[in-house]
Design a protein around this motif. Structure first.
Motif, PDB file in Angstrom:
ATOM      1  N   LEU A  56       7.183  -8.054  -7.684  1.00 48.62           N
ATOM      2  CA  LEU A  56       8.643  -8.007  -7.581  1.00 48.62           C
ATOM      3  C   LEU A  56       9.232  -9.412  -7.518  1.00 48.62           C
ATOM      4  CD1 LEU A  56       9.164  -5.030  -5.098  1.00 48.62           C
ATOM      5  CD2 LEU A  56       9.607  -5.055  -7.558  1.00 48.62           C
ATOM      6  N   ALA A  57       8.546 -10.315  -6.839  1.00 45.28           N
ATOM      7  CA  ALA A  57       9.037 -11.691  -6.746  1.00 45.28           C
ATOM      8  C   ALA A  57       8.914 -12.428  -8.075  1.00 45.28           C
ATOM      9  CB  ALA A  57       8.270 -12.442  -5.660  1.00 45.28           C
ATOM     10  N   SER A  58       7.987 -12.009  -8.913  1.00 43.24           N
ATOM     11  CA  SER A  58       7.749 -12.712 -10.175  1.00 43.24           C
ATOM     12  C   SER A  58       8.833 -12.429 -11.214  1.00 43.24           C
ATOM     13  CB  SER A  58       6.375 -12.342 -10.746  1.00 43.24           C
ATOM     14  OG  SER A  58       6.351 -10.996 -11.187  1.00 43.24           O
ATOM     15  N   VAL A  59       9.551 -11.315 -11.073  1.00 42.58           N
ATOM     16  CA  VAL A  59      10.647 -10.968 -11.989  1.00 42.58           C
ATOM     17  C   VAL A  59      11.868 -10.649 -11.138  1.00 42.58           C
ATOM     18  CG1 VAL A  59      11.455  -9.438 -13.827  1.00 42.58           C
ATOM     19  CG2 VAL A  59       9.026 -10.036 -13.685  1.00 42.58           C
ATOM     20  N   HIS A  60      12.822 -11.543 -11.131  1.00 43.01           N
ATOM     21  CA  HIS A  60      14.000 -11.384 -10.283  1.00 43.01           C
ATOM     22  C   HIS A  60      14.736 -10.095 -10.614  1.00 43.01           C
ATOM     23  CE1 HIS A  60      17.404 -12.453  -7.806  1.00 43.01           C
ATOM     24  NE2 HIS A  60      18.218 -12.233  -8.847  1.00 43.01           N
ATOM     25  N   GLY A  61      15.025  -9.322  -9.588  1.00 47.41           N
ATOM     26  CA  GLY A  61      15.792  -8.099  -9.766  1.00 47.41           C
ATOM     27  C   GLY A  61      15.003  -6.919 -10.286  1.00 47.41           C
ATOM     28  N   SER A  62      13.695  -7.059 -10.415  1.00 50.99           N
ATOM     29  CA  SER A  62      12.891  -5.954 -10.948  1.00 50.99           C
ATOM     30  C   SER A  62      12.732  -4.848  -9.923  1.00 50.99           C
ATOM     31  CB  SER A  62      11.516  -6.456 -11.397  1.00 50.99           C
ATOM     32  OG  SER A  62      10.818  -7.061 -10.329  1.00 50.99           O
ATOM     33  N   GLY A  63      12.465  -3.649 -10.423  1.00 53.71           N
ATOM     34  CA  GLY A  63      12.244  -2.490  -9.572  1.00 53.71           C
ATOM     35  C   GLY A  63      10.784  -2.100  -9.560  1.00 53.71           C
ATOM     36  N   TRP A  64      10.484  -1.108  -8.728  1.00 49.95           N
ATOM     37  CA  TRP A  64       9.107  -0.652  -8.540  1.00 49.95           C
ATOM     38  C   TRP A  64       9.074   0.864  -8.677  1.00 49.95           C
ATOM     39  CZ3 TRP A  64       4.633  -3.415  -7.747  1.00 49.95           C
ATOM     40  CH2 TRP A  64       3.512  -2.701  -7.297  1.00 49.95           C
ATOM     41  N   GLU A  65       8.291   1.364  -9.633  1.00 50.67           N
ATOM     42  CA  GLU A  65       8.144   2.805  -9.812  1.00 50.67           C
ATOM     43  C   GLU A  65       7.203   3.337  -8.738  1.00 50.67           C
ATOM     44  OE1 GLU A  65       8.332   6.388 -10.374  1.00 50.67           O
ATOM     45  OE2 GLU A  65       9.470   5.299 -11.923  1.00 50.67           O
ATOM     46  N   THR A  66       7.702   4.230  -7.905  1.00 49.46           N
ATOM     47  CA  THR A  66       6.915   4.713  -6.772  1.00 49.46           C
ATOM     48  C   THR A  66       5.985   5.864  -7.132  1.00 49.46           C
ATOM     49  OG1 THR A  66       8.719   6.204  -6.115  1.00 49.46           O
ATOM     50  CG2 THR A  66       8.676   4.002  -5.119  1.00 49.46           C
ATOM     51  N   ASP A  67       6.185   6.488  -8.287  1.00 49.36           N
ATOM     52  CA  ASP A  67       5.365   7.648  -8.662  1.00 49.36           C
ATOM     53  C   ASP A  67       4.778   7.428 -10.052  1.00 49.36           C
ATOM     54  OD1 ASP A  67       4.162  10.066  -9.096  1.00 49.36           O
ATOM     55  OD2 ASP A  67       6.002  11.254  -9.078  1.00 49.36           O
ATOM     56  N   GLU A  68       3.511   7.046 -10.098  1.00 49.49           N
ATOM     57  CA  GLU A  68       2.873   6.791 -11.393  1.00 49.49           C
ATOM     58  C   GLU A  68       2.653   8.067 -12.192  1.00 49.49           C
ATOM     59  OE1 GLU A  68      -0.762   6.924  -8.540  1.00 49.49           O
ATOM     60  OE2 GLU A  68       1.351   6.336  -8.471  1.00 49.49           O
ATOM     61  N   HIS A  69       2.886   9.237 -11.575  1.00 44.17           N
ATOM     62  CA  HIS A  69       2.740  10.508 -12.276  1.00 44.17           C
ATOM     63  C   HIS A  69       4.073  11.074 -12.761  1.00 44.17           C
ATOM     64  CE1 HIS A  69      -1.052  10.834  -9.664  1.00 44.17           C
ATOM     65  NE2 HIS A  69      -1.429  10.547 -10.891  1.00 44.17           N
ATOM     66  N   ALA A  70       5.162  10.325 -12.569  1.00 40.24           N
ATOM     67  CA  ALA A  70       6.477  10.795 -13.005  1.00 40.24           C
ATOM     68  C   ALA A  70       6.559  10.808 -14.527  1.00 40.24           C
ATOM     69  CB  ALA A  70       7.573   9.912 -12.421  1.00 40.24           C
ATOM     70  N   THR A  71       7.537  11.537 -15.052  1.00 36.71           N
ATOM     71  CA  THR A  71       7.755  11.622 -16.498  1.00 36.71           C
ATOM     72  C   THR A  71       9.232  11.395 -16.788  1.00 36.71           C
ATOM     73  OG1 THR A  71       8.108  14.014 -16.410  1.00 36.71           O
ATOM     74  CG2 THR A  71       5.859  13.262 -16.793  1.00 36.71           C
ATOM     75  N   GLY A  72       9.554  11.285 -18.079  1.00 37.84           N
ATOM     76  CA  GLY A  72      10.948  11.171 -18.481  1.00 37.84           C
ATOM     77  C   GLY A  72      11.422   9.740 -18.586  1.00 37.84           C
ATOM     78  N   PRO A  73      12.738   9.569 -18.836  1.00 34.31           N
ATOM     79  CA  PRO A  73      13.287   8.228 -19.057  1.00 34.31           C
ATOM     80  C   PRO A  73      13.256   7.375 -17.801  1.00 34.31           C
ATOM     81  CG  PRO A  73      15.055   9.846 -18.899  1.00 34.31           C
ATOM     82  CD  PRO A  73      13.779  10.623 -18.924  1.00 34.31           C
ATOM     83  N   MET A  74      13.273   6.067 -18.016  1.00 32.83           N
ATOM     84  CA  MET A  74      13.358   5.111 -16.916  1.00 32.83           C
ATOM     85  C   MET A  74      14.674   4.351 -17.004  1.00 32.83           C
ATOM     86  SD  MET A  74       9.490   3.558 -16.561  1.00 32.83           S
ATOM     87  CE  MET A  74       9.951   2.650 -15.069  1.00 32.83           C
TER      88      MET A  74
END
Length: 262
Positions: A56-74
């Motif tokens: 997260l620190a390496s890309v300013h303002g980036s997010g973190w996907e909490t569910d690697e099993h999720a589907t659909g658009p991001m």
């Protein structure tokens, strides 16, 4: 910026692999559900606690996907998709097929991926438009053109399936067993996709397209593979399923699978 990110991510994922190796034993045997799920959670935490703050620190303002099993658009913007331990069940049972994957998704498209298999010390990397590599050497998909001699596979995308998905998986495996030389059903999915990317396997398919597949799919595409949905349209992050294959056998594999799923 992307070169720096790839170098940084690779170093972090390698360190996460070293930490998991300290807790790995081929003699490991799990006997109770409490022990199983506690160990799975511990492994995930070992990786996430290292990677999350640094990425997260390496890309300013980036997010973190909490569910690697999720589907659909991001959402738009930059998001890290991390599969802390692909094949976690294999790790805790002393088997060898497990890895760590980290992918940067930018505006719904995979930008870079690092996939590391600590036991074989194979570090797979790719950038969008920059090719795919294993331990720094460029990799390419298989040159096969005959599905009858192809090594193919699928696997369980997430812990549970709907009855319809389970039936479809069974039908697709049965159909491919009658056509291809070899069919493998195993996890982690990222491991199989990496094998397709470097030409060891020829086809991988999934009836579900979950977050943890995004990076390994990029590996196949950057290695010259063809990845489409079951209608033959180019893979997207919103595709419901996909076929990733060497170009010479993709069409034949797609037809077998489509016929099985009708």
């Amino acid at each position: 910026m992307t070169d720096y990110l790839l170098t940084t991510t690779t170093a972090l994922v390698r360190e996460a692999g070293a930490r998991l190796l300290r807790d790995y034993s081929p003699a490991s045997r799990i006997t109770t559900s409490d022990e199983l799920f506690a160990t799975l959670r511990r492994n995930d935490a070992t990786v996430a606690e290292l990677l999350r703050p640094e990425l997260l620190a390496s890309v300013h303002g980036s997010g973190w996907e909490t569910d690697e099993h999720a589907t659909g658009p991001m959402p738009a913007g930059d998001h890290w998709v991390v599969d802390p331990v692909g094949g976690n069940l294999n790790h805790v049972h002393g088997m060898t097929d497990w890895n760590i994957g980290a992918t940067l998704v930018r505006d719904g498209r995979p930008e870079l991926v690092v996939l590391y298999a600590p036991l074989s010390d194979e570090m797979f990397t790719a950038r969008a438009g920059g090719g795919a590599f294993c331990n720094g050497e460029r990799i390419t998909v298989s040159g096969k053109t005959d599905l009858a001699v192809a090594l193919t596979g699928t696997g369980q995308a997430r812990p549970s399936h709907s009855p319809a998905t389970a039936r479809g998986a069974g039908a697709s495996i049965a159909a491919m067993m009658q056509t291809a030389l070899y069919v493998r059903s195993s996890v982690p999915v990222g491991h199989q996709l990496a094998q397709v990317a470097c030409g060891r396997m020829d086809v991988h398919w999934q009836l579900e397209n979950v977050r943890s597949h995004i990076g390994p799919v990029l590996l196949v595409r950057e290695a010259g593979g063809e990845v489409t949905d079951f209608d033959g349209k180019p893979w997207e992050i919103t595709s419901t399923g996909y076929v990733a294959a060497a170009p010479g056998v993709h069409s034949a594999a797609l037809e077998v699978l489509r016929s099985a799923l009708r």
